[in-house]
Scaffold this motif. Structure first.
Motif, PDB file in Angstrom:
ATOM      1  N   TRP A  49       0.820  -1.214   0.000  1.00  0.00           N
ATOM      2  CA  TRP A  49       0.000   0.000   0.000  1.00  0.00           C
ATOM      3  C   TRP A  49       0.851   1.260   0.000  1.00  0.00           C
ATOM      4  CZ3 TRP A  49      -4.174  -2.413   3.510  1.00  0.00           C
ATOM      5  CH2 TRP A  49      -5.039  -3.144   2.686  1.00  0.00           C
ATOM      6  N   LEU A  50       2.075   1.170   0.564  1.00  0.00           N
ATOM      7  CA  LEU A  50       2.984   2.309   0.389  1.00  0.00           C
ATOM      8  C   LEU A  50       3.376   2.460  -1.068  1.00  0.00           C
ATOM      9  CD1 LEU A  50       5.450   2.319   3.372  1.00  0.00           C
ATOM     10  CD2 LEU A  50       3.747   3.970   2.790  1.00  0.00           C
TER      11      LEU A  50
ATOM     12  N   LEU D  14      -5.263  -8.662 -10.783  1.00  0.00           N
ATOM     13  CA  LEU D  14      -5.155 -10.127 -10.804  1.00  0.00           C
ATOM     14  C   LEU D  14      -4.823 -10.668  -9.423  1.00  0.00           C
ATOM     15  CD1 LEU D  14      -3.237 -10.791 -14.113  1.00  0.00           C
ATOM     16  CD2 LEU D  14      -5.555 -11.406 -13.567  1.00  0.00           C
ATOM     17  N   GLY D  15      -3.884  -9.987  -8.732  1.00  0.00           N
ATOM     18  CA  GLY D  15      -3.559 -10.419  -7.383  1.00  0.00           C
ATOM     19  C   GLY D  15      -4.759 -10.372  -6.470  1.00  0.00           C
ATOM     20  N   ALA D  16      -5.581  -9.321  -6.606  1.00  0.00           N
ATOM     21  CA  ALA D  16      -6.774  -9.212  -5.771  1.00  0.00           C
ATOM     22  C   ALA D  16      -7.718 -10.365  -6.043  1.00  0.00           C
ATOM     23  CB  ALA D  16      -7.468  -7.876  -6.032  1.00  0.00           C
ATOM     24  N   ALA D  17      -7.941 -10.715  -7.329  1.00  0.00           N
ATOM     25  CA  ALA D  17      -8.869 -11.803  -7.658  1.00  0.00           C
ATOM     26  C   ALA D  17      -8.343 -13.131  -7.130  1.00  0.00           C
ATOM     27  CB  ALA D  17      -9.063 -11.873  -9.168  1.00  0.00           C
ATOM     28  N   GLY D  46      -8.063  -9.162  -0.080  1.00  0.00           N
ATOM     29  CA  GLY D  46      -8.168  -9.180  -1.533  1.00  0.00           C
ATOM     30  C   GLY D  46      -9.061  -8.062  -2.048  1.00  0.00           C
ATOM     31  N   VAL D  47     -10.220  -7.892  -1.395  1.00  0.00           N
ATOM     32  CA  VAL D  47     -11.135  -6.823  -1.819  1.00  0.00           C
ATOM     33  C   VAL D  47     -10.493  -5.461  -1.606  1.00  0.00           C
ATOM     34  CG1 VAL D  47     -13.377  -5.810  -1.400  1.00  0.00           C
ATOM     35  CG2 VAL D  47     -13.120  -8.249  -1.397  1.00  0.00           C
ATOM     36  N   PHE D  48      -9.777  -5.279  -0.474  1.00  0.00           N
ATOM     37  CA  PHE D  48      -9.121  -3.987  -0.206  1.00  0.00           C
ATOM     38  C   PHE D  48      -8.096  -3.679  -1.294  1.00  0.00           C
ATOM     39  CE2 PHE D  48      -9.631  -4.776   4.606  1.00  0.00           C
ATOM     40  CZ  PHE D  48     -10.967  -4.553   4.477  1.00  0.00           C
ATOM     41  N   LEU D  49      -7.328  -4.719  -1.684  1.00  0.00           N
ATOM     42  CA  LEU D  49      -6.299  -4.502  -2.712  1.00  0.00           C
ATOM     43  C   LEU D  49      -6.943  -4.046  -4.010  1.00  0.00           C
ATOM     44  CD1 LEU D  49      -3.457  -4.654  -3.709  1.00  0.00           C
ATOM     45  CD2 LEU D  49      -3.686  -7.078  -4.017  1.00  0.00           C
ATOM     46  N   PHE D  50      -8.115  -4.622  -4.345  1.00  0.00           N
ATOM     47  CA  PHE D  50      -8.809  -4.219  -5.578  1.00  0.00           C
ATOM     48  C   PHE D  50      -9.199  -2.749  -5.525  1.00  0.00           C
ATOM     49  CE2 PHE D  50     -12.510  -4.145  -8.403  1.00  0.00           C
ATOM     50  CZ  PHE D  50     -11.948  -4.730  -9.516  1.00  0.00           C
ATOM     51  N   PHE D  51      -9.765  -2.328  -4.376  1.00  0.00           N
ATOM     52  CA  PHE D  51     -10.201  -0.926  -4.268  1.00  0.00           C
ATOM     53  C   PHE D  51      -9.018   0.022  -4.367  1.00  0.00           C
ATOM     54  CE2 PHE D  51     -14.336  -2.128  -3.519  1.00  0.00           C
ATOM     55  CZ  PHE D  51     -15.142  -1.050  -3.253  1.00  0.00           C
ATOM     56  N   ILE D  52      -7.939  -0.274  -3.608  1.00  0.00           N
ATOM     57  CA  ILE D  52      -6.798   0.640  -3.594  1.00  0.00           C
ATOM     58  C   ILE D  52      -6.163   0.702  -4.971  1.00  0.00           C
ATOM     59  CG2 ILE D  52      -4.540   1.021  -2.574  1.00  0.00           C
ATOM     60  CD1 ILE D  52      -6.532   1.628  -0.627  1.00  0.00           C
TER      61      ILE D  52
END
Lengths: 85, 142, 96, 127
Positions: A49-50, D14-17, D46-52
């Motif tokens: 995230w960073l 892809l990583g998020a999925a 996983g869902v957080f990674l998709f949003f960010i």
């Protein structure tokens, strides 16, 4: 230009590391080991995230995901059973 | 626990963790961070104290009554700040219209009610995590 | 047999997700659909309207502070539920 | 290397999925309750990674406005705010499910879903 390529390479390495960590958490029978690997997973997530330029979420994830969740899960495993099956 | 090294290090390091948490909370409106991250850091320092010195001594330092007071107090402080907005400006959680001091943007004393709300969230989150930990590790006699 | 069917279902789900992801825009710019008018407003007028230079804090505690109140109430509800599961059962057992 | 380029362009999505599907598989395949909670956490991240990843903008900076430099390109701040809320909600879910796990272990002496189901069926037979 070179810096951009380096950031993309770091991003790919971090995502691959996250996927490997998630698979290892899925396969491990010892729950304490699984929780410790999950803590490393959360820390790598905050580094990612960073890389994605959201320092607020990185701070919160490093404190909550890698700190408090790990401690609480270990406390509960200490009160219940350590090994799966 | 009887380890003297651990006790000494924990006693030295706990105030610094708490200071950093307070720094994160108070600088929430001009830098990354805010109530959740800082409050979690303060809660984590109290968890460290509990792990090193035991539940009984930690409960003497931060009793259940104090933690219940802090938990409800955080939310009540948040709602009271919102009610000031209703009384002065006519809608809930008004910032500029409610007459809070806006200050110069970028300095510590600015942004009106945002630091106050961050302090309320920080108190709430810190006391919540320490209560959760105390409740989960308490072994019953029955 | 059951395990193979499960594995096929997960592979199908992953396939659907990946096909959809490959149709998304790859490199996000200011023209992307998620970067819309409200965000332009937050970024341009955020400092003068709230006084906070960190726009995330400005949205969290000013524009959407009612959301944050709901979030603290979620945390409060979680701890009430925790105490009612772990502490209340105690006293009933001692009485009975 | 050209066939790798679309994958590298979409690597965060892809990583998020993949993380979401791994978490779902952990929840469905395992009978241990704490393993299921770990799976829920992995699904959440996983869902957080998709949003960010949606909020990220190429060559943007974190949204902290500096009056001395007016012409900066900022990333999208709204997904960060939503994810700050989401992290706390996931922690609340984790804590509540862990309290239920402790209660089940006190009552049945096991944290395995199938064993608990068998014991509950036996209790129903006795009644």
């Amino acid at each position: 230009m070179r810096q951009v390529i380096d950031v993309v390479a770091l991003n790919v390495i971090l995502v691959v590391f996250l996927i490997v960590c998630a698979l290892v958490v899925e396969r491990t029978k010892d729950l304490i080991s699984a929780v410790i690997i999950f803590s490393a997973y959360s820390l790598m997530m905050s580094v990612l995230w960073l890389v994605l330029k959201t320092p607020d979420v990185a701070l919160t994830e490093a404190a909550i995901g890698a700190g408090v969740t790990t401690i609480i899960l270990i406390a509960v495993i200490g009160r219940t059973k350590r090994y799966e099956k | 626990m009887k380890d003297q090294v651990l006790k000494t290090i924990a006693r030295i390091i706990t105030p610094f963790i708490q200071l950093y948490g307070i720094f994160i909370i108070l600088n929430g409106h001009i830098s990354p961070g805010g109530g959740f991250a800082g409050g979690t850091m303060i809660g984590t320092s109290l968890i460290l104290y509990t792990l090193v010195f035991g539940v009984d001594q930690a409960k003497r330092k931060f009793s259940e009554k104090a933690s219940a007071f802090a938990e409800s107090g955080g939310i009540i402080l948040y709602i009271l700040i919102g009610v000031i907005g209703i009384v002065v400006a006519g809608h809930f959680l008004a910032n500029k219209g409610a007459g809070f001091d806006m200050g110069t943007p970028g300095s510590l004393w600015s942004a009106g009610m945002i630091p106050l709300l961050m302090i309320a969230i920080g108190i709430k989150v810190a006391s919540t995590f320490i209560t959760i930990f105390h409740t989960l590790i308490e072994v019953k006699d029955a | 047999m059951k395990k193979i069917i499960r594995l096929l279902l997960f592979a199908g789900l992953l396939g659907v997700l990946v096909i959809n992801i490959m149709n998304m825009p790859a490199i996000l710019s200011v023209d992307a659909p998620s970067y819309n008018d409200s965000i332009d407003h937050y970024l341009e007028h955020g400092v003068e309207e709230t006084g906070a230079t960190s726009i995330i804090s400005a949205i969290l505690a000013d524009y959407r502070s009612f959301d944050t109140l709901g979030e603290t109430i979620v945390l409060f509800t979680a701890i009430i539920a925790l105490l009612s599961v772990l502490k209340v059962g105690d006293s009933t057992r001692k009485e009975g | 290397m050209t066939f790798l380029q679309p994958i590298i362009d979409h690597i965060n999505y892809l990583g998020a999925a993949i993380l979401f599907v791994i978490g779902l598989a952990t929840v469905v395949n395992h009978t241990n309750l704490i393993k299921k909670i770990l799976g829920i956490n992995i699904m959440g991240t996983g869902v957080f990674l998709f949003f960010i990843a949606i909020g990220n903008v190429t060559s943007g900076v974190p949204p902290i406005i500096d009056p001395d430099q007016p012409d900066q390109l900022f990333i999208n701040p709204l997904p960060s705010v939503f994810i700050l809320t989401g992290i706390v909600v996931v922690v609340s879910i984790t804590v509540y499910s862990l309290s239920l796990v402790i209660r089940m272990h006190e009552t049945y002496g096991s944290i395995d879903q199938e064993e608990i189901a068998r014991m509950m069926a036996e209790e129903a037979d006795h009644d």
